[in-house]
Enzyme design. Structure first.
Site, PDB file in Angstrom:
ATOM      1  N   ASP A  36     -45.851  11.019 -12.405  1.00 46.84           N
ATOM      2  CA  ASP A  36     -46.014   9.599 -12.684  1.00 46.84           C
ATOM      3  C   ASP A  36     -45.443   9.309 -14.064  1.00 46.84           C
ATOM      4  O   ASP A  36     -45.336  10.208 -14.907  1.00 46.84           O
ATOM      5  CB  ASP A  36     -47.494   9.202 -12.641  1.00 46.84           C
ATOM      6  CG  ASP A  36     -47.696   7.721 -12.350  1.00 46.84           C
ATOM      7  OD1 ASP A  36     -48.122   7.383 -11.237  1.00 46.84           O
ATOM      8  OD2 ASP A  36     -47.416   6.899 -13.249  1.00 46.84           O
ATOM      9  N   ASP A  62     -40.182   9.546 -14.563  1.00 44.70           N
ATOM     10  CA  ASP A  62     -39.701   8.244 -14.112  1.00 44.70           C
ATOM     11  C   ASP A  62     -38.797   8.522 -12.920  1.00 44.70           C
ATOM     12  O   ASP A  62     -37.692   9.054 -13.066  1.00 44.70           O
ATOM     13  CB  ASP A  62     -38.920   7.553 -15.231  1.00 44.70           C
ATOM     14  CG  ASP A  62     -38.395   6.176 -14.825  1.00 44.70           C
ATOM     15  OD1 ASP A  62     -38.367   5.872 -13.614  1.00 44.70           O
ATOM     16  OD2 ASP A  62     -37.989   5.406 -15.725  1.00 44.70           O
ATOM     17  N   VAL A  63     -39.252   8.174 -11.721  1.00 47.71           N
ATOM     18  CA  VAL A  63     -38.527   8.564 -10.510  1.00 47.71           C
ATOM     19  C   VAL A  63     -37.212   7.817 -10.343  1.00 47.71           C
ATOM     20  O   VAL A  63     -36.406   8.169  -9.474  1.00 47.71           O
ATOM     21  CB  VAL A  63     -39.394   8.366  -9.242  1.00 47.71           C
ATOM     22  CG1 VAL A  63     -40.613   9.276  -9.269  1.00 47.71           C
ATOM     23  CG2 VAL A  63     -39.782   6.902  -9.050  1.00 47.71           C
ATOM     24  N   TYR A 159     -39.526  -6.639  -3.255  1.00 46.11           N
ATOM     25  CA  TYR A 159     -40.478  -5.636  -2.783  1.00 46.11           C
ATOM     26  C   TYR A 159     -40.288  -5.366  -1.297  1.00 46.11           C
ATOM     27  O   TYR A 159     -40.233  -4.207  -0.866  1.00 46.11           O
ATOM     28  CB  TYR A 159     -41.900  -6.115  -3.054  1.00 46.11           C
ATOM     29  CG  TYR A 159     -42.990  -5.131  -2.683  1.00 46.11           C
ATOM     30  CD1 TYR A 159     -43.229  -4.000  -3.462  1.00 46.11           C
ATOM     31  CD2 TYR A 159     -43.806  -5.345  -1.570  1.00 46.11           C
ATOM     32  CE1 TYR A 159     -44.236  -3.106  -3.135  1.00 46.11           C
ATOM     33  CE2 TYR A 159     -44.812  -4.461  -1.244  1.00 46.11           C
ATOM     34  CZ  TYR A 159     -45.038  -3.347  -2.028  1.00 46.11           C
ATOM     35  OH  TYR A 159     -46.031  -2.459  -1.703  1.00 46.11           O
ATOM     36  N   LYS A 163     -39.199  -1.816   0.431  1.00 45.57           N
ATOM     37  CA  LYS A 163     -40.071  -1.162   1.405  1.00 45.57           C
ATOM     38  C   LYS A 163     -39.430  -1.095   2.789  1.00 45.57           C
ATOM     39  O   LYS A 163     -39.617  -0.120   3.536  1.00 45.57           O
ATOM     40  CB  LYS A 163     -41.423  -1.883   1.467  1.00 45.57           C
ATOM     41  CG  LYS A 163     -42.273  -1.726   0.207  1.00 45.57           C
ATOM     42  CD  LYS A 163     -42.612  -0.270  -0.072  1.00 45.57           C
ATOM     43  CE  LYS A 163     -43.661  -0.113  -1.154  1.00 45.57           C
ATOM     44  NZ  LYS A 163     -44.025   1.290  -1.414  1.00 45.57           N
TER      45      LYS A 163
END
Length: 267
Positions: A36, A62-63, A159, A163
């Site tokens: 995370d 940080d992905v 968003y 998704k």
């Protein structure tokens, strides 16, 4: 224990669904890596797991940053020697609530940040974890999408795009990586009682509206985590390419009808 001796990497595990996932996976026997960007809360998650007798380590990541994801994967391999389970759970949920907009009002910077964290993060983590699974011809990838990727949610266009992209990518990944005995599935949570919706749940009118959208109740992070444990286990060895709404019936109905007799007579 369903996940005994397995190594599970969970992103976005500092709170909410990810934290519940770290705890449930550890309870099922997995060695858990908490990833995370929030260092304080990520360490809290790892400590909670260890206090309950589990094995956990935290790696700040940080992905959306390729170098950090590569470093994360290298650290896990160095410490544990393998990655059996990848749960891509990180998402820019705070950004969604505060700055997401309909397309004509949506700032490009918000769009870019949302997709970089929520969708690109899935790509990067999968990109660098999958080769390790391919070598041993076994592994499980779980992606967290949302019911907002399945049905319309007005005003949250970055968003829902991110998704929805996760859902499509899950299917194509499942097809290709099946030859390596790697299963890929997506969970689509509905309303889950986390910090993200806590302000709404404190407002009586908003809470009533949210509760009316469910056939059972508003979800808890543990509801999602328990299903993820199942998908990660050998009990789900026949399941790949699946898109699973875990939402208390949210996507299943238009309105609640408790007595159908009047409806039938009127038809």
């Amino acid at each position: 224990m369903k996940l005994k001796d397995r190594v599970a990497l969970i992103t976005g595990a500092a709170s909410g669904i990810g934290r519940a996932g770290a705890q449930q996976f550890a309870a099922a026997g997995a060695q858990v890596v908490v990833a995370d960007v929030n260092e304080l809360r990520g360490n809290e998650t790892a400590n909670l797991v260890r206090e309950s007798g589990g094995v956990a380590t935290f790696v700040r990541t940080d992905v959306s940053q390729s170098a950090q994801v590569q470093s994360l994967v290298s650290t896990v391999i160095e410490q544990f020697g393998k990655i059996d389970i990848l749960w891509n759970n990180a998402a820019a949920t705070t950004l969604c609530n505060e700055q997401d907009r309909p397309v004509h009002e949506l700032p490009e910077a918000v769009w870019d940040q949302m997709l970089n964290i929520t969708l690109k993060g899935v790509y990067l983590c999968s990109k660098y974890v999958l080769p390790h699974m391919m070598k041993v011809k076994k592994g499980v990838v779980i992606n967290t999408s949302s019911t907002d990727g399945l049905i319309g949610q007005g005003g949250y266009d970055s968003y829902t795009a991110a998704k929805g992209g996760i859902i499509s990518m899950t299917r194509s990944m499942a097809v290709y990586y099946s030859q390596f005995n790697i299963r890929v599935n997506t969970i689509c949570p509905g309303f889950i009682h986390t910090e993200v919706i806590a302000p709404w749940m404190k407002d009586p009118a908003a809470r009533s509206a949210i509760e009316s959208l469910h056939l059972t109740r508003v979800g808890k992070p543990e509801d999602i985590a328990k299903f993820a444990v199942y998908l990660a286990s050998d009990d789900a060895e026949f399941i790949t390419g699946g898109i699973f709404p875990i939402d208390g019936g949210f996507t299943a109905f238009k309105t609640k009808v408790t007595d159908y007799s009047g409806l039938r007579k009127s038809q």
